[in-house]
Motif scaffolding. Structure first.
Motif, PDB file in Angstrom:
ATOM      1  N   LYS A 117       0.816  -1.217   0.000  1.00 46.42           N
ATOM      2  CA  LYS A 117       0.000   0.000   0.000  1.00 46.42           C
ATOM      3  C   LYS A 117       0.849   1.266   0.000  1.00 46.42           C
ATOM      4  N   GLU A 118       2.098   1.133   0.428  1.00 50.37           N
ATOM      5  CA  GLU A 118       2.962   2.307   0.536  1.00 50.37           C
ATOM      6  C   GLU A 118       3.645   2.620  -0.795  1.00 50.37           C
ATOM      7  N   ILE A 119       4.138   3.857  -0.898  1.00 46.89           N
ATOM      8  CA  ILE A 119       4.821   4.303  -2.114  1.00 46.89           C
ATOM      9  C   ILE A 119       6.216   4.779  -1.715  1.00 46.89           C
ATOM     10  N   PRO A 120       7.201   3.905  -1.722  1.00 53.61           N
ATOM     11  CA  PRO A 120       8.557   4.326  -1.347  1.00 53.61           C
ATOM     12  C   PRO A 120       9.167   5.236  -2.410  1.00 53.61           C
ATOM     13  N   ILE A 121      10.093   6.063  -1.965  1.00 54.73           N
ATOM     14  CA  ILE A 121      10.840   6.945  -2.869  1.00 54.73           C
ATOM     15  C   ILE A 121      12.256   6.391  -2.989  1.00 54.73           C
ATOM     16  N   ASN A 122      12.609   5.971  -4.191  1.00 60.92           N
ATOM     17  CA  ASN A 122      13.931   5.392  -4.442  1.00 60.92           C
ATOM     18  C   ASN A 122      14.467   5.879  -5.779  1.00 60.92           C
ATOM     19  N   SER A 123      15.781   5.775  -5.920  1.00 58.78           N
ATOM     20  CA  SER A 123      16.397   6.080  -7.207  1.00 58.78           C
ATOM     21  C   SER A 123      16.401   4.830  -8.077  1.00 58.78           C
ATOM     22  N   VAL A 124      15.951   4.990  -9.302  1.00 55.01           N
ATOM     23  CA  VAL A 124      15.892   3.895 -10.267  1.00 55.01           C
ATOM     24  C   VAL A 124      17.013   4.096 -11.291  1.00 55.01           C
ATOM     25  N   SER A 125      17.746   3.028 -11.568  1.00 52.29           N
ATOM     26  CA  SER A 125      18.775   3.137 -12.610  1.00 52.29           C
ATOM     27  C   SER A 125      18.153   2.803 -13.968  1.00 52.29           C
ATOM     28  N   PRO A 126      18.654   3.375 -15.049  1.00 56.77           N
ATOM     29  CA  PRO A 126      18.065   3.141 -16.371  1.00 56.77           C
ATOM     30  C   PRO A 126      17.975   1.672 -16.746  1.00 56.77           C
ATOM     31  N   ASP A 127      18.939   0.833 -16.317  1.00 66.13           N
ATOM     32  CA  ASP A 127      18.908  -0.579 -16.721  1.00 66.13           C
ATOM     33  C   ASP A 127      17.838  -1.378 -15.983  1.00 66.13           C
ATOM     34  N   GLU A 128      17.145  -0.768 -15.040  1.00 72.36           N
ATOM     35  CA  GLU A 128      16.056  -1.448 -14.346  1.00 72.36           C
ATOM     36  C   GLU A 128      14.715  -1.229 -15.036  1.00 72.36           C
ATOM     37  N   THR A 129      14.650  -0.301 -15.975  1.00 75.05           N
ATOM     38  CA  THR A 129      13.419  -0.094 -16.734  1.00 75.05           C
ATOM     39  C   THR A 129      13.329  -1.167 -17.821  1.00 75.05           C
ATOM     40  N   ILE A 130      12.108  -1.615 -18.086  1.00 74.72           N
ATOM     41  CA  ILE A 130      11.947  -2.692 -19.078  1.00 74.72           C
ATOM     42  C   ILE A 130      11.066  -2.248 -20.247  1.00 74.72           C
ATOM     43  N   GLY A 131      10.930  -0.936 -20.413  1.00 70.11           N
ATOM     44  CA  GLY A 131      10.149  -0.410 -21.518  1.00 70.11           C
ATOM     45  C   GLY A 131      10.152   1.109 -21.468  1.00 70.11           C
ATOM     46  N   PRO A 132       9.686   1.760 -22.535  1.00 68.61           N
ATOM     47  CA  PRO A 132       9.677   3.222 -22.566  1.00 68.61           C
ATOM     48  C   PRO A 132       8.638   3.794 -21.607  1.00 68.61           C
ATOM     49  N   ALA A 133       8.899   5.035 -21.170  1.00 68.08           N
ATOM     50  CA  ALA A 133       7.979   5.729 -20.264  1.00 68.08           C
ATOM     51  C   ALA A 133       6.740   6.197 -21.025  1.00 68.08           C
ATOM     52  N   VAL A 134       5.651   6.334 -20.296  1.00 65.36           N
ATOM     53  CA  VAL A 134       4.391   6.822 -20.847  1.00 65.36           C
ATOM     54  C   VAL A 134       4.013   8.100 -20.109  1.00 65.36           C
ATOM     55  N   CYS A 135       3.680   9.170 -20.845  1.00 66.23           N
ATOM     56  CA  CYS A 135       3.236  10.424 -20.229  1.00 66.23           C
ATOM     57  C   CYS A 135       1.743  10.303 -19.912  1.00 66.23           C
ATOM     58  N   VAL A 136       1.399  10.464 -18.635  1.00 70.02           N
ATOM     59  CA  VAL A 136      -0.003  10.328 -18.228  1.00 70.02           C
ATOM     60  C   VAL A 136      -0.643  11.661 -17.856  1.00 70.02           C
ATOM     61  N   LYS A 137       0.135  12.729 -17.841  1.00 71.38           N
ATOM     62  CA  LYS A 137      -0.434  14.051 -17.562  1.00 71.38           C
ATOM     63  C   LYS A 137       0.483  15.127 -18.132  1.00 71.38           C
ATOM     64  N   ASN A 138      -0.130  16.048 -18.867  1.00 68.79           N
ATOM     65  CA  ASN A 138       0.594  17.189 -19.420  1.00 68.79           C
ATOM     66  C   ASN A 138      -0.143  18.443 -18.996  1.00 68.79           C
ATOM     67  N   LEU A 139       0.541  19.345 -18.317  1.00 63.49           N
ATOM     68  CA  LEU A 139      -0.094  20.550 -17.786  1.00 63.49           C
ATOM     69  C   LEU A 139       0.517  21.796 -18.389  1.00 63.49           C
ATOM     70  N   ASN A 140      -0.322  22.642 -18.974  1.00 69.19           N
ATOM     71  CA  ASN A 140       0.071  24.006 -19.323  1.00 69.19           C
ATOM     72  C   ASN A 140      -0.258  24.855 -18.103  1.00 69.19           C
ATOM     73  N   LEU A 141       0.740  25.272 -17.376  1.00 67.28           N
ATOM     74  CA  LEU A 141       0.512  25.941 -16.103  1.00 67.28           C
ATOM     75  C   LEU A 141      -0.113  27.320 -16.250  1.00 67.28           C
ATOM     76  N   TYR A 142      -0.157  27.865 -17.454  1.00 59.56           N
ATOM     77  CA  TYR A 142      -0.849  29.137 -17.680  1.00 59.56           C
ATOM     78  C   TYR A 142      -2.366  28.958 -17.724  1.00 59.56           C
ATOM     79  N   THR A 143      -2.809  27.791 -18.155  1.00 61.70           N
ATOM     80  CA  THR A 143      -4.246  27.618 -18.424  1.00 61.70           C
ATOM     81  C   THR A 143      -4.922  26.517 -17.621  1.00 61.70           C
TER      82      THR A 143
END
Length: 573
Positions: free
Chosen positions: A443-469
């Motif tokens: 249930k918890e969300i730890p904060i850790n540093s992830v190294s690039p070789d631990e990722t197994i696929g490309p990142a997905v953008c789930v939110k894009n914010l224009n802070l002006y609007t």
């Protein structure tokens, strides 16, 4: 970073708002000084005793210990005290210009008030139910409103006839508890024994009435203790630089505090500011962005929202800002003031201690708002909402935001080693199974540093914010997407991170917390999956991700991840 509350003007050479000084109304020095008249009298009495011993022909040898000599000292001193000492002490009437003098000045003035003005001190105690602190407030109220003192007796009479509570009296404000310049001599009247009883009545005394009087006295003592703590001790504790006292103060202040108060208190400590300011990618991105838009900063008004140590405020001041409003609601603001003063920027940077989510700043709209508002996974701490509200309320039309765009990303992880050490470890603890601990871990969300070789696929953008609007509602996430898996492997967890962008310059400046970029203090948020999922190369894994404020505290986050039709919930607190 944290936003701010009560307005605090930057101290000049003549005054200091940073912390109470020896001249401040509420400092222990001032509180003690109200008794200096009687202390001086004691010194004069001792000196006169020595003087009269000499005049009486006795040898000045106070350390001899001779009883006969001490009798002479007491006799000579007492007679001389009655005749000569107390000449510098006077007490002025609360109503007219009559003055009494000598050590009995206060008692004589009490007799004068009761006989000439029918102002009964016994009625102040029994009818108006004034405690000693109430009596202090009453006397200072009368002193400071001397031009209206002819109305004082009528005012007391009206209050006697009413059912008003002591807290509703016109002198009940704390301002009449702390002395002001000019109060000291007048307050010799406060040496009066306010609790002195009247002459015993010839009538039989009611035992129950005496008990009620005793209970009332006990309550008065309690009230005096509360007022003393509020007016003297608490400001002194705030000003103390003692590390042990600060720790004690913090412990006592936590009790009864709201989650919002505790959030701001978390920014009182040095550790978090050291971590942020020496986060090179973070601080350098802001410094570079402010330098790139110096043509907009020059001669403009700037708000630094959640200024912390005031590093961004000073960056703006060095680029020619006309005025910088440094807004902060934690006690680090006082160290920030010193930082600004040490760098001779106090004429440009003005501090405001205020929670702008609850109170409006008394400033005109600004040309630029700069803020390091980002929490873990961008939205933790709820400062993004504060930044948006500040934009709507304080930014001029056509004004500039720094930064002005934000994006949130998720990336699939195959962190088998971390998963075994954090999750699978509970399956066998010295031969015992601890599923409850494993469920709690999930249930918890730890904060850790992830190294690039631990990722197994490309990142997905789930939110894009224009802070002006963007609006406050848009900072919640509810997205369906697919992770593409690059290898035959197990999907163990999902990592979340963000980036902010400073646009409007020749080359946009991006501050990213991606595993692919230089590490920052934000690191990445890790969402462990309850079970590892076997994936094949090129597989697309459907996923739904939701993020929204925690129902118990809007500064926390709730996250829901749905994989293979099963929803897993996480709490970020």
């Amino acid at each position: 970073m944290s936003s701010s509350r009560k307005a605090v003007q930057f101290p000049t050479g003549d005054e200091s708002d940073c912390c109470p000084s020896a001249d401040d109304e509420c400092s222990p020095t001032t509180a003690t000084s109200t008794g200096s008249t009687s202390d001086d009298a004691t010194v004069r009495f001792k000196n006169d005793r020595r003087k009269n011993v000499k005049e009486g022909g006795e040898e000045d040898s106070s350390d001899s210990g001779d009883d006969d000599e001490e009798d002479e000292v007491v006799k000579g001193g007492r007679d001389a005290w009655k005749e000569e000492d107390g000449k510098g002490i006077s007490c002025e009437c609360l109503i007219c210009s009559h003055t009494t003098s000598g050590y009995e000045a206060a008692d004589l003035m009490k007799e004068h008030l009761e006989s000439e003005h029918q102002l009964s001190f016994q009625k102040l105690k029994t009818v108006l139910k004034l405690s000693y602190m109430g009596f202090v407030q009453f006397v200072r109220f009368a002193r400071r409103n001397k031009n209206k003192s002819d109305e004082l007796v009528n005012l007391v009479s009206k209050l006697e006839a009413s059912n008003a509570a002591p807290k509703d009296y016109p002198w009940s404000s704390d301002e009449f508890l702390v002395p002001k310049e000019g109060d000291l001599e007048a307050d010799y009247f406060l040496t009066l024994d306010y609790f002195e009883e009247p002459e015993p009545s010839t009538d039989s005394q009611d035992l129950e009435a005496l008990r009620r009087e005793l209970d009332a006295r006990r309550e008065q003592v309690k009230q005096m203790e509360v007022v003393f703590r509020r007016v003297v001790l608490e400001p002194w504790e705030e000003a103390s630089s003692s590390k042990a006292l600060k720790k004690s103060k913090k412990t006592s202040r936590i009790a009864g505090k709201s989650d919002n108060d505790l959030y701001f208190m978390s920014y009182d400590e040095l550790t978090i500011h050291h971590e942020m300011i020496f986060d090179h990618p973070r601080t350098e991105a802001y410094r570079k962005a402010i330098n790139e838009v110096r043509f907009l900063i020059k001669d403009s008004t700037v708000m630094d929202l959640g200024c912390g140590t005031a590093i961004l405020s000073m960056f703006c001041a060095l680029q020619g800002a006309k005025k910088v409003y440094a807004v902060e609601n934690s006690e680090i603001i006082y160290e920030a003031m010193n930082n600004v003063f040490d760098n001779s920027l106090e004429k440009i940077i003005e501090f405001k201690r205020q929670d702008i989510d609850k109170e409006d700043l008394e400033i005109e709209k600004v040309d630029v708002i700069v803020s390091e508002f980002m929490g873990y996974f961008l939205f933790f701490e709820g400062m993004t909402e504060t930044f948006i509200r500040a934009r709507d309320k304080y930014l001029k039309k056509g004004g500039r935001l720094l930064p002005d765009a934000a994006d949130v990303y998720l990336v699939p992880l195959g962190r088998e080693g971390l998963y075994r050490s954090k999750v699978d470890c509970w399956d066998n603890v010295y031969g015992f199974k601890m599923q409850a601990m494993k469920d709690l871990t999930m249930k918890e969300i730890p904060i850790n540093s992830v190294s690039p070789d631990e990722t197994i696929g490309p990142a997905v953008c789930v939110k894009n914010l224009n802070l002006y609007t963007c609006s406050v509602d848009e900072i919640q996430i509810d997205e369906e997407f697919k992770f593409r898996i690059d290898d035959d492997t197990e999907l163990c967890a999902i990592a979340g991170y963000f980036s902010v962008t400073f646009r409007g310059v020749k080359t946009p400046i991006v501050l990213s917390t991606s595993p692919e970029d230089p590490p920052t203090h934000w690191k990445q948020a890790i969402f462990f999956l309850p079970k590892r999922k076997r994936c094949t190369r090129g597989e697309e894994v459907p996923c739904r991700f939701k993020s929204y404020p925690h129902p118990e505290n809007p500064r926390w986050l709730m996250v829901e991840i749905t994989l293979d039709g099963v929803t897993h919930k996480y709490e970020f607190n």
